[in-house]
Structure formats: C-alpha cells, structure tokens
Design a protein around this motif. Sequence first.
Motif, PDB file in Angstrom:
ATOM      1  N   ALA A  46      -4.120  12.630   3.541  1.00  0.00           N
ATOM      2  CA  ALA A  46      -4.450  11.234   3.852  1.00  0.00           C
ATOM      3  C   ALA A  46      -5.158  11.138   5.194  1.00  0.00           C
ATOM      4  CB  ALA A  46      -3.184  10.387   3.857  1.00  0.00           C
ATOM      5  N   LEU A  50      -8.965   9.683   5.892  1.00  0.00           N
ATOM      6  CA  LEU A  50      -9.240   8.602   6.830  1.00  0.00           C
ATOM      7  C   LEU A  50     -10.236   9.039   7.895  1.00  0.00           C
ATOM      8  CD1 LEU A  50      -5.728   6.981   7.455  1.00  0.00           C
ATOM      9  CD2 LEU A  50      -7.570   6.150   5.986  1.00  0.00           C
ATOM     10  N   THR A 123      -3.521   3.922   5.910  1.00  0.00           N
ATOM     11  CA  THR A 123      -3.084   4.035   4.520  1.00  0.00           C
ATOM     12  C   THR A 123      -1.716   3.392   4.366  1.00  0.00           C
ATOM     13  OG1 THR A 123      -2.109   6.209   4.936  1.00  0.00           O
ATOM     14  CG2 THR A 123      -4.362   6.156   4.097  1.00  0.00           C
ATOM     15  N   THR A 198      -5.793   0.532   1.466  1.00  0.00           N
ATOM     16  CA  THR A 198      -6.271   0.828   2.815  1.00  0.00           C
ATOM     17  C   THR A 198      -6.416  -0.462   3.609  1.00  0.00           C
ATOM     18  OG1 THR A 198      -7.483   2.781   2.032  1.00  0.00           O
ATOM     19  CG2 THR A 198      -8.121   1.884   4.177  1.00  0.00           C
ATOM     20  N   LEU A 237     -13.406   6.746   0.403  1.00  0.00           N
ATOM     21  CA  LEU A 237     -12.041   6.698  -0.121  1.00  0.00           C
ATOM     22  C   LEU A 237     -11.975   6.382  -1.617  1.00  0.00           C
ATOM     23  CD1 LEU A 237     -10.147   4.968   2.815  1.00  0.00           C
ATOM     24  CD2 LEU A 237     -10.527   7.409   2.377  1.00  0.00           C
TER      25      LEU A 237
END
Length: 240
Positions: A46, A50, A123, A198, A237
């Motif tokens: 994750a 990001l 997240t 998000t 994403l």
Amino acid sequence: MRVKATWRAVLVTASALFLTTACGASGGGSDGKASAPARKSSSAAARTALQRAALEQGDVPGYQVSADTTAQGRSRPQADRRPCQPLADVMGDQPNPQARETVNRGLGSQRKLGLAVAASLSTYARPDAEKLIRDLRAAVAACTGFKVELGGTSSTYGRVTARPYRIGGDESVSWSASSTQVNVETPVHIVVVRQGATIVRFMTINLGAPVQGRAQELVEVPRDVADKQLEKVRRVLSAP
C-alpha cells in the motif's frame, strides 16, 4: 523560496498542525485478522502504491515538490470541542486515526511567493473513508471556531465556513478557516476528496504579508495541483 523552507513556515504559522509527521509514509490501523508478516507485506504494498501516486517534482509546473522525511512523533491534535475533533484530526499527520497508510507531499509556488500546499494520500477501509467525509461535513456545519492542542502548542481556528470547490473524485468536502497566532490571522483552505477507499487531502496557506488583527484575502487550493493529483490517483491506483 525553497519548498522545504515554505513548508516549515506552514508548520510554524499554522501551529505545526500541517503534516506534523511529514515523512514519506506512516502506518495506520489494522483489522487484526491477518498475521504479522501478511500485514507487513500488505502495508508495504500500500505504501509503495501511494508513493507512486503521490505528486513528484515536475508533475505540476511552477511548483517545487518535496517529501519531508524528518522523523517526528505521531501525536494526535486535540480539539477543545468534541464536535470539532474531525477538523483537528485532518490537520495532523494523517486525516484521522483510521488511516492505514499516509504519504505526504509539500508544494511551494515558484510564481506566488508564500503560497504553500500540503497534499497527502491515505488508504482506508472503504467504510472508514466514507465515514470520514460524513464526519467532516458534520464538523464544518457544527464548528465555526475551535482551539487545538498539539505537543504543547495551542492554536485557535476561526471563520470555519463550508466552501464550494469543483473537483473530481467520488465525493468531497471543502472549507475555509483562519489560524490565529500572536494576533495574526492566516487564511487556510482545506479540501478532502474520497476516490474509492483512498482519501486525498489538500491544505493551502499563503504566508505572504500577514496582516495584523485580520485575515488576509481568501486562499484556494490551486486547481492545477488538485487536478493533477486526482488524475494521478485515478491512473496509478486504479491500474490493474
């Protein structure tokens, strides 16, 4: 002005509430069901995603972009009124304690001296992301002003007002406020956007020529910054 100098000024002027842990990423909560190695692997994935989706130097012409890697404690800002706590939280190192991972960026305008933007990606579990937007809308409606304590520093936020702001994403909330320190009011504009699970957060401040005893003219999150960040979030994403 170098972006790090501008970003540091944001921290000082706004009571060190903007990106109090302005490092590349910070860990958040967990559902507690996965094993420790699985959680670590998921967290790393994750965080990497990001980082790829966050703004980088050259993404937005006219701005210097920085990821501040200074190690700081992850203290939670505390509002003096419970209904206002979501507004205090969102000015901390992550939008609220339910964030699983957060990546922060600072942008300093090369065209308008003193204009600084903090942009972050976080997240969430989708229900938590949806609840964050609801909580912020309720807090903006309930709080015209409040005080915040963080690490022994106190700041007063007033003139909290919902503010229309056209932006993409699934849903968003936008408001203006003024940060007061030593009889100087500094205007702030904050926009929080949900794109799936998000959360994208923008905070803008203009440090140019503060005015004693009254706020400067309103500032606004630059649309080129907001549009580019949302476009990158959708592209990176949402990729398979």
